[in-house]
Design a protein around this motif. Structure first.
Motif, PDB file in Angstrom:
ATOM      1  N   ASN A   1      -3.629   9.279  -3.888  1.00  0.00           N
ATOM      2  CA  ASN A   1      -5.091   9.211  -3.837  1.00  0.00           C
ATOM      3  C   ASN A   1      -5.646   7.893  -4.362  1.00  0.00           C
ATOM      4  O   ASN A   1      -6.857   7.765  -4.566  1.00  0.00           O
ATOM      5  CB  ASN A   1      -5.686  10.371  -4.646  1.00  0.00           C
ATOM      6  N   ALA A   2      -4.784   6.911  -4.566  1.00  0.00           N
ATOM      7  CA  ALA A   2      -5.227   5.626  -5.115  1.00  0.00           C
ATOM      8  C   ALA A   2      -6.158   4.914  -4.143  1.00  0.00           C
ATOM      9  O   ALA A   2      -5.973   4.964  -2.929  1.00  0.00           O
ATOM     10  CB  ALA A   2      -4.022   4.740  -5.410  1.00  0.00           C
ATOM     11  N   GLY A   3      -7.156   4.245  -4.703  1.00  0.00           N
ATOM     12  CA  GLY A   3      -8.011   3.361  -3.916  1.00  0.00           C
ATOM     13  C   GLY A   3      -7.373   1.981  -3.937  1.00  0.00           C
ATOM     14  O   GLY A   3      -7.167   1.425  -5.016  1.00  0.00           O
ATOM     15  N   ILE A   4      -7.037   1.454  -2.769  1.00  0.00           N
ATOM     16  CA  ILE A   4      -6.271   0.210  -2.701  1.00  0.00           C
ATOM     17  C   ILE A   4      -6.985  -0.797  -1.812  1.00  0.00           C
ATOM     18  O   ILE A   4      -7.360  -0.486  -0.689  1.00  0.00           O
ATOM     19  CB  ILE A   4      -4.856   0.476  -2.129  1.00  0.00           C
ATOM     20  N   GLU A   5      -7.163  -2.000  -2.344  1.00  0.00           N
ATOM     21  CA  GLU A   5      -7.784  -3.095  -1.582  1.00  0.00           C
ATOM     22  C   GLU A   5      -6.847  -4.307  -1.671  1.00  0.00           C
ATOM     23  O   GLU A   5      -6.722  -4.930  -2.716  1.00  0.00           O
ATOM     24  CB  GLU A   5      -9.144  -3.423  -2.193  1.00  0.00           C
TER      25      GLU A   5
ATOM     26  N   THR B   1       0.832  -1.206   0.000  1.00  0.00           N
ATOM     27  CA  THR B   1       0.000   0.000   0.000  1.00  0.00           C
ATOM     28  C   THR B   1       0.863   1.252   0.000  1.00  0.00           C
ATOM     29  O   THR B   1       0.629   2.185  -0.777  1.00  0.00           O
ATOM     30  CB  THR B   1      -0.947  -0.006   1.222  1.00  0.00           C
TER      31      THR B   1
ATOM     32  N   LYS C   1      -6.260  -4.842  -5.532  1.00  0.00           N
ATOM     33  CA  LYS C   1      -7.068  -4.102  -6.500  1.00  0.00           C
ATOM     34  C   LYS C   1      -6.754  -2.628  -6.296  1.00  0.00           C
ATOM     35  O   LYS C   1      -6.777  -2.138  -5.158  1.00  0.00           O
ATOM     36  CB  LYS C   1      -8.553  -4.366  -6.286  1.00  0.00           C
ATOM     37  N   VAL C   2      -6.467  -1.949  -7.395  1.00  0.00           N
ATOM     38  CA  VAL C   2      -6.051  -0.550  -7.318  1.00  0.00           C
ATOM     39  C   VAL C   2      -6.884   0.283  -8.274  1.00  0.00           C
ATOM     40  O   VAL C   2      -7.008  -0.053  -9.450  1.00  0.00           O
ATOM     41  CB  VAL C   2      -4.552  -0.400  -7.688  1.00  0.00           C
ATOM     42  N   GLU C   3      -7.457   1.364  -7.755  1.00  0.00           N
ATOM     43  CA  GLU C   3      -8.102   2.359  -8.596  1.00  0.00           C
ATOM     44  C   GLU C   3      -7.180   3.557  -8.587  1.00  0.00           C
ATOM     45  O   GLU C   3      -6.997   4.206  -7.548  1.00  0.00           O
ATOM     46  CB  GLU C   3      -9.484   2.712  -8.056  1.00  0.00           C
ATOM     47  N   THR C   4      -6.563   3.836  -9.740  1.00  0.00           N
ATOM     48  CA  THR C   4      -5.509   4.835  -9.796  1.00  0.00           C
ATOM     49  C   THR C   4      -5.428   5.464 -11.171  1.00  0.00           C
ATOM     50  O   THR C   4      -5.901   4.880 -12.157  1.00  0.00           O
ATOM     51  CB  THR C   4      -4.149   4.195  -9.440  1.00  0.00           C
TER      52      THR C   4
ATOM     53  N   GLN D   1       1.021   4.137  -2.872  1.00  0.00           N
ATOM     54  CA  GLN D   1       0.703   5.516  -2.521  1.00  0.00           C
ATOM     55  C   GLN D   1       1.857   6.471  -2.824  1.00  0.00           C
ATOM     56  O   GLN D   1       1.639   7.661  -2.975  1.00  0.00           O
ATOM     57  CB  GLN D   1       0.296   5.619  -1.049  1.00  0.00           C
TER      58      GLN D   1
END
Length: 64
Positions: free
Chosen positions: A27-31, A18, A40-43, A22
């Motif tokens: 600001n990435a969404g990280i799961e 993580t 899983k990354v929303e970036t 970052q």
């Protein structure tokens, strides 16, 4: 995007992954899922940029 990280095996590894992601995109969404060894990354960052920073951190990743 979803990445497979073979050597992410625990919560400590997940925190390191993580932190590395970052560093490229704060600001990435990280799961993270250490049991499945996936993240899983929303970036807005490219897959290549994420793979490089993860490799440098000791967690080489492949895209799924």
């Amino acid at each position: 995007m979803e990445l497979r990280i073979e050597n992410m095996t625990c919560g400590g590894c997940a925190k390191s992954v993580t932190k590395a992601i970052q560093s490229v995109d704060p600001n990435a969404g990280i799961e993270t899922n250490p049991a499945a060894r996936t993240v899983k990354v929303e970036t807005t960052a490219t897959s290549a940029a994420l793979q490089k920073v993860l490799k440098d951190a000791g967690y080489p990743a492949t895209t799924r």
